[in-house]
Write a protein that holds these residues in place. Structure first.
Motif, PDB file in Angstrom:
ATOM      1  N   ALA A 151     -24.072  -1.330  21.861  1.00 56.59           N
ATOM      2  CA  ALA A 151     -25.327  -2.427  20.686  1.00 56.59           C
ATOM      3  C   ALA A 151     -24.484  -3.351  20.784  1.00 56.59           C
ATOM      4  O   ALA A 151     -24.962  -5.002  20.622  1.00 56.59           O
ATOM      5  N   GLN A 152     -23.577  -3.796  19.895  1.00 45.24           N
ATOM      6  CA  GLN A 152     -23.464  -5.011  19.191  1.00 45.24           C
ATOM      7  C   GLN A 152     -22.885  -6.573  20.199  1.00 45.24           C
ATOM      8  O   GLN A 152     -23.662  -7.298  20.043  1.00 45.24           O
ATOM      9  N   PHE A 153     -22.641  -5.884  21.168  1.00 43.34           N
ATOM     10  CA  PHE A 153     -22.885  -6.870  22.156  1.00 43.34           C
ATOM     11  C   PHE A 153     -23.945  -6.917  23.009  1.00 43.34           C
ATOM     12  O   PHE A 153     -24.495  -8.376  23.619  1.00 43.34           O
ATOM     13  N   ALA A 154     -24.696  -6.294  23.477  1.00 45.01           N
ATOM     14  CA  ALA A 154     -25.970  -6.468  23.825  1.00 45.01           C
ATOM     15  C   ALA A 154     -27.104  -7.627  23.017  1.00 45.01           C
ATOM     16  O   ALA A 154     -27.281  -8.180  22.702  1.00 45.01           O
ATOM     17  N   ILE A 155     -26.860  -7.076  21.648  1.00 45.60           N
ATOM     18  CA  ILE A 155     -27.590  -8.034  20.930  1.00 45.60           C
ATOM     19  C   ILE A 155     -26.970  -9.435  20.462  1.00 45.60           C
ATOM     20  O   ILE A 155     -27.810 -10.206  20.727  1.00 45.60           O
TER      21      ILE A 155
ATOM     22  N   THR B  29     -34.040 -14.758  18.925  1.00 45.99           N
ATOM     23  CA  THR B  29     -33.621 -14.753  17.201  1.00 45.99           C
ATOM     24  C   THR B  29     -34.983 -13.420  16.695  1.00 45.99           C
ATOM     25  O   THR B  29     -34.381 -12.827  15.352  1.00 45.99           O
ATOM     26  N   HIS B  30     -35.943 -13.049  17.597  1.00 43.38           N
ATOM     27  CA  HIS B  30     -36.832 -12.201  17.451  1.00 43.38           C
ATOM     28  C   HIS B  30     -36.388 -10.545  18.494  1.00 43.38           C
ATOM     29  O   HIS B  30     -37.297 -10.652  19.081  1.00 43.38           O
ATOM     30  N   ILE B  31     -35.873 -10.394  17.754  1.00 44.16           N
ATOM     31  CA  ILE B  31     -35.145  -8.390  18.490  1.00 44.16           C
ATOM     32  C   ILE B  31     -36.057  -7.275  17.730  1.00 44.16           C
ATOM     33  O   ILE B  31     -35.305  -7.093  17.250  1.00 44.16           O
ATOM     34  N   GLY B  32     -36.308  -6.410  19.131  1.00 43.49           N
ATOM     35  CA  GLY B  32     -36.941  -5.679  18.643  1.00 43.49           C
ATOM     36  C   GLY B  32     -35.382  -4.473  19.284  1.00 43.49           C
ATOM     37  O   GLY B  32     -34.750  -4.545  20.217  1.00 43.49           O
ATOM     38  N   VAL B  33     -35.914  -3.154  18.646  1.00 42.14           N
ATOM     39  CA  VAL B  33     -35.088  -2.813  19.348  1.00 42.14           C
ATOM     40  C   VAL B  33     -35.916  -0.807  19.442  1.00 42.14           C
ATOM     41  O   VAL B  33     -36.525  -0.448  18.078  1.00 42.14           O
ATOM     42  N   LEU B  34     -35.558  -0.084  20.627  1.00 44.04           N
ATOM     43  CA  LEU B  34     -36.393   1.165  20.748  1.00 44.04           C
ATOM     44  C   LEU B  34     -35.432   2.084  21.065  1.00 44.04           C
ATOM     45  O   LEU B  34     -33.655   2.158  21.318  1.00 44.04           O
ATOM     46  N   GLY B  35     -34.663   3.316  20.018  1.00 44.61           N
ATOM     47  CA  GLY B  35     -33.638   3.736  19.318  1.00 44.61           C
ATOM     48  C   GLY B  35     -33.953   5.223  19.114  1.00 44.61           C
ATOM     49  O   GLY B  35     -35.525   5.809  18.616  1.00 44.61           O
ATOM     50  N   GLY B  36     -33.577   6.196  19.263  1.00 42.16           N
ATOM     51  CA  GLY B  36     -33.364   7.699  18.709  1.00 42.16           C
ATOM     52  C   GLY B  36     -32.998   7.596  17.291  1.00 42.16           C
ATOM     53  O   GLY B  36     -33.103   7.210  16.249  1.00 42.16           O
TER      54      GLY B  36
ATOM     55  N   SER C 221     -24.417   5.350  16.133  1.00 45.94           N
ATOM     56  CA  SER C 221     -23.557   4.134  16.111  1.00 45.94           C
ATOM     57  C   SER C 221     -23.887   3.166  16.821  1.00 45.94           C
ATOM     58  O   SER C 221     -23.761   2.023  16.308  1.00 45.94           O
ATOM     59  N   ARG C 222     -25.027   3.390  18.109  1.00 48.55           N
ATOM     60  CA  ARG C 222     -25.525   2.068  18.197  1.00 48.55           C
ATOM     61  C   ARG C 222     -26.142   1.147  17.193  1.00 48.55           C
ATOM     62  O   ARG C 222     -26.445   0.147  17.140  1.00 48.55           O
ATOM     63  N   TYR C 223     -26.808   1.789  16.425  1.00 47.25           N
ATOM     64  CA  TYR C 223     -27.549   1.081  15.562  1.00 47.25           C
ATOM     65  C   TYR C 223     -26.098  -0.114  14.798  1.00 47.25           C
ATOM     66  O   TYR C 223     -26.989  -0.777  13.884  1.00 47.25           O
ATOM     67  N   GLN C 224     -25.021   1.166  13.904  1.00 46.53           N
ATOM     68  CA  GLN C 224     -24.359   0.241  13.632  1.00 46.53           C
ATOM     69  C   GLN C 224     -23.533  -0.869  13.961  1.00 46.53           C
ATOM     70  O   GLN C 224     -23.847  -1.924  13.239  1.00 46.53           O
ATOM     71  N   GLY C 225     -24.001  -0.638  15.540  1.00 46.62           N
ATOM     72  CA  GLY C 225     -23.306  -1.906  16.455  1.00 46.62           C
ATOM     73  C   GLY C 225     -24.463  -3.597  16.363  1.00 46.62           C
ATOM     74  O   GLY C 225     -23.772  -4.122  16.112  1.00 46.62           O
ATOM     75  N   ILE C 226     -26.017  -2.575  16.052  1.00 43.56           N
ATOM     76  CA  ILE C 226     -26.537  -4.122  15.290  1.00 43.56           C
ATOM     77  C   ILE C 226     -26.389  -4.395  14.224  1.00 43.56           C
ATOM     78  O   ILE C 226     -26.758  -5.618  14.072  1.00 43.56           O
ATOM     79  N   GLN C 227     -26.620  -3.456  13.337  1.00 41.41           N
ATOM     80  CA  GLN C 227     -25.846  -4.465  11.734  1.00 41.41           C
ATOM     81  C   GLN C 227     -24.933  -4.764  12.128  1.00 41.41           C
ATOM     82  O   GLN C 227     -25.087  -6.714  11.419  1.00 41.41           O
ATOM     83  N   TYR C 228     -23.754  -4.618  13.026  1.00 45.11           N
ATOM     84  CA  TYR C 228     -22.664  -5.447  13.129  1.00 45.11           C
ATOM     85  C   TYR C 228     -23.394  -6.577  13.470  1.00 45.11           C
ATOM     86  O   TYR C 228     -22.638  -7.591  12.878  1.00 45.11           O
ATOM     87  N   ALA C 229     -24.139  -7.014  14.137  1.00 44.24           N
ATOM     88  CA  ALA C 229     -24.388  -8.347  14.868  1.00 44.24           C
ATOM     89  C   ALA C 229     -25.046  -9.007  14.499  1.00 44.24           C
ATOM     90  O   ALA C 229     -24.919 -10.012  14.498  1.00 44.24           O
ATOM     91  N   TYR C 230     -25.539  -8.445  13.389  1.00 43.42           N
ATOM     92  CA  TYR C 230     -26.238  -9.223  12.773  1.00 43.42           C
ATOM     93  C   TYR C 230     -25.933  -9.758  11.479  1.00 43.42           C
ATOM     94  O   TYR C 230     -26.393 -10.847  11.063  1.00 43.42           O
TER      95      TYR C 230
ATOM     96  N   LYS D 248     -27.270 -12.867   9.233  1.00 46.09           N
ATOM     97  CA  LYS D 248     -28.654 -12.185   8.886  1.00 46.09           C
ATOM     98  C   LYS D 248     -29.081 -10.850   8.844  1.00 46.09           C
ATOM     99  O   LYS D 248     -28.396 -10.868   8.747  1.00 46.09           O
ATOM    100  N   ASN D 249     -30.315 -11.424   9.019  1.00 50.03           N
ATOM    101  CA  ASN D 249     -30.187  -8.343   8.089  1.00 50.03           C
ATOM    102  C   ASN D 249     -31.508  -8.776   8.862  1.00 50.03           C
ATOM    103  O   ASN D 249     -32.120  -9.440   9.508  1.00 50.03           O
ATOM    104  N   PHE D 250     -30.816  -7.231  10.107  1.00 45.24           N
ATOM    105  CA  PHE D 250     -32.111  -6.399  10.445  1.00 45.24           C
ATOM    106  C   PHE D 250     -33.069  -5.746   9.863  1.00 45.24           C
ATOM    107  O   PHE D 250     -32.406  -4.857   8.608  1.00 45.24           O
ATOM    108  N   ASP D 251     -34.363  -5.841   9.965  1.00 45.62           N
ATOM    109  CA  ASP D 251     -34.908  -4.748   8.842  1.00 45.62           C
ATOM    110  C   ASP D 251     -35.913  -3.720   9.692  1.00 45.62           C
ATOM    111  O   ASP D 251     -36.561  -4.601  11.047  1.00 45.62           O
ATOM    112  N   PHE D 252     -35.136  -3.085   9.958  1.00 45.24           N
ATOM    113  CA  PHE D 252     -35.953  -1.533  10.194  1.00 45.24           C
ATOM    114  C   PHE D 252     -37.014  -1.297  10.523  1.00 45.24           C
ATOM    115  O   PHE D 252     -37.554  -0.619  11.521  1.00 45.24           O
ATOM    116  N   SER D 253     -37.664  -1.478   9.405  1.00 42.32           N
ATOM    117  CA  SER D 253     -38.961  -1.403   9.317  1.00 42.32           C
ATOM    118  C   SER D 253     -40.398  -1.785   9.876  1.00 42.32           C
ATOM    119  O   SER D 253     -40.883  -1.508  10.795  1.00 42.32           O
TER     120      SER D 253
END
Length: 343
Positions: A168-172, A181-188, A198-207, A212-217
């Motif tokens: 997931a980190q690689f994808a982001i 820079t404006h990236i949305g995410v669809l997940g479980g 786990s994939r959400y953790q990878g997103i956070q690492y990339a940000y 940057k901060n990923f705004d979950f909401s």
């Protein structure tokens, strides 16, 4: 050597106990090369097959269970087919069970074990918390497929997985490299799906690595890993995050629904919206446009899963934890933005 056993023949011939059993019992599915090697060992030690030798065959008939959580996961369908063929090629029966997305896979496994004598269990679609709380009641060799058992205190629980966080980190980071820079995410649901967590953790690492901060909401939408789930989640995401130029979808199946939702809103892919998936399903090559995705090597995952589990069954090998490398498959669903388009 004292009294020779089928296990000794398997070790010296280099074939599995299941293959030796089939050869000795004159059943199909044994190559001439294997049969010759096995009977050379038999002749060397003057091994005599007796009624007790049928015990192995009876055990094999009890088989290895494959317990799948969720009924619409194309990745699991691909893996199950490959795992089942591999298990049966080794002389065991593969017994497949499906349960719902919200059911407890460990409690279901405990129930199955009370109904029949199994040699081992494979779990596809698992939540670590369920294993942490209940798995101590399962004594037979077991293995998590596509989820890690590292850190779980059970000597009979192995795992084979792709590193979901790194994928997931690689994808982001790939989308970042193309000026998105404006990236949305669809997940479980993070509380129910270990893969999503786990994939959400990878997103956070990339940000984090980009400062940057990923705004979950505003940037994340939750749904089941289904086509319908992807469709409804994409509509909700675009309603609240219309500035998105790219969307990372945590499964290719969801991505198919997400692409349809975008098209129904008049958005062109990738001209108006880039989409990247996760799994590397064959179907990703046949949709229009072809889906860019993080590919899991299902052949390697299936082969290593069966090899590790049968090793713990036949030779009492210790639990093992393996990661299979992922790769990026560049399709046609992602495009680079000009720097002027990123504001």
């Amino acid at each position: 050597m004292g009294r020779i056993t089928i296990k000794d023949i398997a070790r010296e011939s280099g074939y599995s106990i299941g293959t030796v059993s089939r050869a000795l019992n004159r059943t199909a599915g044994v190559s001439e090369e294997a049969r010759e090697a096995i009977f050379n060992v038999v002749a060397k030690y003057n091994f005599q097959l007796n009624p007790n030798a049928k015990f192995l065959k009876q055990r094999a008939k009890e088989g290895i269970a494959i317990l799948i959580r969720g009924t619409e996961n194309m990745l699991f369908s691909d893996l199950t087919e490959k795992i089942q063929k591999k298990i049966e090629s080794l002389g065991y029966d593969a017994i497949v069970y499906y349960i719902g997305e919200e059911e407890n896979e460990v409690q279901e496994a405990i129930h199955i074990c009370t109904q029949r004598s199994l040699l081992g269990i494979m779990f596809l679609g698992s939540t670590r918390e369920n294993f942490r709380r209940y798995f101590r009641n399962i004594r037979i060799p077991s293995l998590l497929v596509t989820n890690s058992a590292v850190g779980l205190p059970y000597p009979n629980l192995s795992s084979v997985t792709t590193n979901d966080a790194q994928g997931a980190q690689f994808a982001i980071e790939y989308l970042f490299s193309l000026n998105h820079t404006h990236i949305g995410v669809l997940g479980g649901r993070l509380e129910d799906s270990q893969a999503a967590k786990s994939r959400y953790q990878g997103i956070q690492y990339a940000y984090y690595n980009r400062g940057k901060n990923f705004d979950f909401s505003s940037q994340y939408e939750t749904e089941y890993f289904t086509i319908e789930g992807g469709y409804s989640a994409m509509n909700r995401l675009l309603d609240k995050f219309p500035e998105a130029t790219a969307v990372f979808v945590m499964s290719d199946v969801m991505a198919i629904g997400a692409m349809r939702a975008a098209a129904d809103r008049g958005l062109r892919i990738p001209e108006d919206l880039s989409i990247i998936g996760f799994d590397g399903l064959k179907i990703a090559d046949y949709i229009i446009p072809r889906l860019t995705t993080i590919k899991q090597d299902t052949t390697a995952i299936a082969e290593r899963s069966v090899s590790i589990l049968t090793g713990t069954i036949e030779e009492q090998k210790p639990a093992a934890y393996e990661e299979i490398a992922f790769s990026l498959v560049e399709g046609e669903s992602v495009r680079a933005l000009e720097p002027s388009q990123t504001s």
